[in-house]
Design a protein around this motif. Structure first.
Motif, PDB file in Angstrom:
ATOM      1  N   ALA A   1       0.490 -16.448   7.531  1.00  0.00           N
ATOM      2  CA  ALA A   1       0.250 -16.055   8.912  1.00  0.00           C
ATOM      3  C   ALA A   1      -1.148 -16.469   9.374  1.00  0.00           C
ATOM      4  N   VAL A   2      -2.136 -16.261   8.507  1.00  0.00           N
ATOM      5  CA  VAL A   2      -3.519 -16.614   8.842  1.00  0.00           C
ATOM      6  C   VAL A   2      -3.672 -18.124   9.015  1.00  0.00           C
TER       7      VAL A   2
ATOM      8  N   LYS B   1       0.119 -10.844  15.025  1.00  0.00           N
ATOM      9  CA  LYS B   1       0.605  -9.542  14.547  1.00  0.00           C
ATOM     10  C   LYS B   1       2.097  -9.604  14.218  1.00  0.00           C
TER      11      LYS B   1
ATOM     12  N   ILE C   1      -7.116  -7.161  10.015  1.00  0.00           N
ATOM     13  CA  ILE C   1      -6.813  -8.514   9.532  1.00  0.00           C
ATOM     14  C   ILE C   1      -6.846  -9.500  10.701  1.00  0.00           C
ATOM     15  N   ILE C   2      -6.273  -9.091  11.825  1.00  0.00           N
ATOM     16  CA  ILE C   2      -6.258  -9.943  13.027  1.00  0.00           C
ATOM     17  C   ILE C   2      -7.679 -10.176  13.532  1.00  0.00           C
TER      18      ILE C   2
ATOM     19  N   THR D   1      -9.423 -12.635  11.305  1.00  0.00           N
ATOM     20  CA  THR D   1      -8.845 -13.976  11.457  1.00  0.00           C
ATOM     21  C   THR D   1      -9.369 -14.649  12.716  1.00  0.00           C
TER      22      THR D   1
ATOM     23  N   LEU E   1       2.357 -11.170  10.853  1.00  0.00           N
ATOM     24  CA  LEU E   1       1.884 -10.277   9.787  1.00  0.00           C
ATOM     25  C   LEU E   1       2.857  -9.135   9.505  1.00  0.00           C
TER      26      LEU E   1
ATOM     27  N   LEU F   1      -3.359  -3.923  10.101  1.00  0.00           N
ATOM     28  CA  LEU F   1      -3.074  -5.264  10.619  1.00  0.00           C
ATOM     29  C   LEU F   1      -4.107  -5.663  11.672  1.00  0.00           C
TER      30      LEU F   1
ATOM     31  N   SER G   1       7.198  -9.234   3.082  1.00  0.00           N
ATOM     32  CA  SER G   1       6.877 -10.357   2.201  1.00  0.00           C
ATOM     33  C   SER G   1       8.074 -10.935   1.458  1.00  0.00           C
TER      34      SER G   1
ATOM     35  N   SER H   1       2.252 -13.989   2.041  1.00  0.00           N
ATOM     36  CA  SER H   1       2.795 -13.827   3.390  1.00  0.00           C
ATOM     37  C   SER H   1       1.667 -13.701   4.418  1.00  0.00           C
ATOM     38  N   VAL H   2       0.624 -12.944   4.054  1.00  0.00           N
ATOM     39  CA  VAL H   2      -0.544 -12.820   4.930  1.00  0.00           C
ATOM     40  C   VAL H   2      -1.245 -14.170   5.058  1.00  0.00           C
TER      41      VAL H   2
END
Length: 329
Positions: free
Chosen positions: A257-258, A24, A212-213, A216, A27, A209, A31, A253-254
């Motif tokens: 992180a992933v 997190k 998304i987490i 992932t 994320l 977010l 960006s 940017s995402v």
């Protein structure tokens, strides 16, 4: 912020498994902030190590188009989006020809994509024809509706190496697909010896977010052959169009992180090219036939394998020649 970010990046690059809370933090990096460039540099370094600095281009052929009963709000095939009022199915000759063209151009694997309305028996019939004409060593990957153990075994017997299957953002909310059914399909595929390609997608400004987490961490547990991050494309007239869509910098940017959250076990990452390739995207697709991100019956995404290869080379990647090593034989 930079010190904490640096600690998380260091942990990931040293092979440590970052937590949901640490993801997190990654994320939340804007960006265009300086820290975003550090993040992208780190994710690129991770993928280079995992893949020996190699990139691949896979070909995908869409064999039919809408209207699809699963009604995914982000998809041009969805019946409710009324982009394709009538079902269109390509001939076997056309499908085989397109697959062979992609293979001849140098595609490292071939994906066969069908909507949820396309009968499984018909899909297997087409797949057998494609497999018979492809080189024996070229991996064939299925991109189809959910299925069970019996169908998974049939795919394996037909010669498929793996499947592309996604627990979509907003699954069960923005789609008429039950999340548990998606998971059952992935479990069935793994049990049958099929490898999994997947992604955190399609991401739009409407997604949190936390979601998304969640996606992932689910992917990390799958141990996929390849992963990715995809933005939701704005389909005119769809219920999600009002939210707009992310730009390539935001998605890169995402993606970074992933990648750091998934670690070194994943060799291939698909997503946005250009900026994304600098952040670790080393898997591109040359797509022919119908496509759920387009409103044309005949679409070509990426034009051809050569163009996709050139894009990746421009970002400093060396192109792998021959059968995919992302999908191992």
């Amino acid at each position: 912020m930079k010190q904490k970010l640096g600690e998380i990046i260091k942990k990931a690059l040293e092979g440590g498994e970052i937590t949901a809370e640490e993801l997190k933090e990654l994320l939340m990096v804007p960006s265009l902030a300086e820290e975003a460039y550090l993040l992208c540099a780190a994710s690129r370094k991770m993928v280079e190590r995992a893949s020996q600095s190699k990139a691949e281009v896979h070909g995908q052929v869409g064999i039919d188009c809408g209207p699809c009963p699963k009604n995914c709000a982000f998809c041009s095939f969805a019946a409710r989006n009324q982009v394709f009022p009538e079902a269109i199915v390509r001939t076997a000759e056309d499908i085989v020809s397109r697959c062979l063209s992609l293979e001849k151009e140098g595609a490292n694997a071939i994906f066969l994509m069908a909507t949820a309305r396309y009968a499984f028996a018909d899909y297997l019939k087409i797949a057998r024809e494609v497999k018979r004409e492809l080189k024996p060593e070229t991996p064939l990957i299925a991109n189809i509706d959910d299925f069970g153990d019996e169908e998974a075994q049939a795919l394996k017997k037909t010669g498929f190496q793996g499947i592309y299957h996604v627990m979509h953002m907003g699954e069960g909310r923005e789609t008429e697909i039950e999340p548990r059914i998606r998971l059952k399909t992935i479990t069935a595929a793994l049990k049958a010896g099929l490898e999994i390609g997947t992604a955190v997608e399609p991401i739009g400004p409407e997604h949190s977010l936390d979601e998304i987490i969640e996606k992932t961490m689910l992917i990390r547990a799958m141990k996929p052959a390849h992963a990715g991050v995809g933005r939701r494309i704005k389909i005119p007239g769809s219920s999600l169009a009002v939210h707009g869509q992310f730009n390539a910098a935001q998605i890169a940017s995402v993606q970074a992180a992933v990648i750091l959250a998934l670690g070194y076990e994943v060799k291939g990452h698909c997503g946005e090219h250009g900026i994304g390739a600098m952040a670790g995207v080393n898997l591109a697709f040359a797509e022919a036939g119908s496509n759920p991100r387009d409103t044309e019956v005949n679409t070509v995404k990426g034009d051809n394998v050569g163009i996709r290869r050139a894009e990746l080379r421009e970002a400093g990647w060396e192109i792998h020649e021959g059968p995919s090593v992302i999908f191992q034989q």
